[in-house]
Design an enzyme around this catalytic site. Structure first.
Site, PDB file in Angstrom:
ATOM      1  N   CYS A   1       7.118  -6.166   3.305  1.00 38.98           N
ATOM      2  CA  CYS A   1       7.973  -5.127   2.361  1.00 38.98           C
ATOM      3  C   CYS A   1       8.055  -3.356   3.262  1.00 38.98           C
ATOM      4  O   CYS A   1       7.068  -2.857   3.688  1.00 38.98           O
ATOM      5  CB  CYS A   1       6.640  -4.789   1.558  1.00 38.98           C
ATOM      6  SG  CYS A   1       7.888  -3.548   0.406  1.00 38.98           S
TER       7      CYS A   1
ATOM      8  N   CYS B   1       7.379  -0.147   2.006  1.00 42.72           N
ATOM      9  CA  CYS B   1       6.151   0.075   1.784  1.00 42.72           C
ATOM     10  C   CYS B   1       6.049   1.017   3.052  1.00 42.72           C
ATOM     11  O   CYS B   1       4.927   1.368   2.691  1.00 42.72           O
ATOM     12  CB  CYS B   1       5.027  -1.367   1.372  1.00 42.72           C
ATOM     13  SG  CYS B   1       5.343  -2.363  -0.098  1.00 42.72           S
TER      14      CYS B   1
END
Length: 106
Positions: free
Chosen positions: A30, A33
């Site tokens: 991600c 993230c």
């Protein structure tokens, strides 16, 4: 920072904690993230590990925790105080906004 993968670890490190706990539900793949990760660490550095704990839950390694906490999108940040969720943040937030959110709960 604590990486957890089980319900027992979650209960011990988050629910039973006397500190404010930032729980980062994330995945290695991600992009947002990865962008948020240094901001999370900065919160610990700024507010002190004696006041705030960072717990990371990789949803690929701890799928049962992700399901139990109804994680639908990542990054999903939950701030716990006294064993209860006091803030839920889904998606990336700029550093000043994120730090202000954490500070509100100290």
């Amino acid at each position: 920072m604590v990486n957890i993968t089980t319900v027992q670890e979650f209960d011990a490190n988050v629910i039973a904690s006397t500190k404010v706990v930032i729980v980062d539900f994330y995945a290695d793949w991600c992009g947002p993230c990865r962008m948020l990760s240094p901001i999370l660490q900065k919160a610990i550095d700024q507010f002190g590990s004696e006041n705030v704990t960072l717990v990371k839950v990789n949803i690929d390694d701890a799928e049962s925790l992700a399901v139990a906490h109804n994680i639908e999108g990542i990054p999903d940040i939950r701030i716990y105080k006294g064993g209860k969720v006091v803030e839920k943040i889904v998606g990336f937030r700029p550093e000043p906004e994120f730090l202000a959110i954490v500070q509100r709960h100290l």
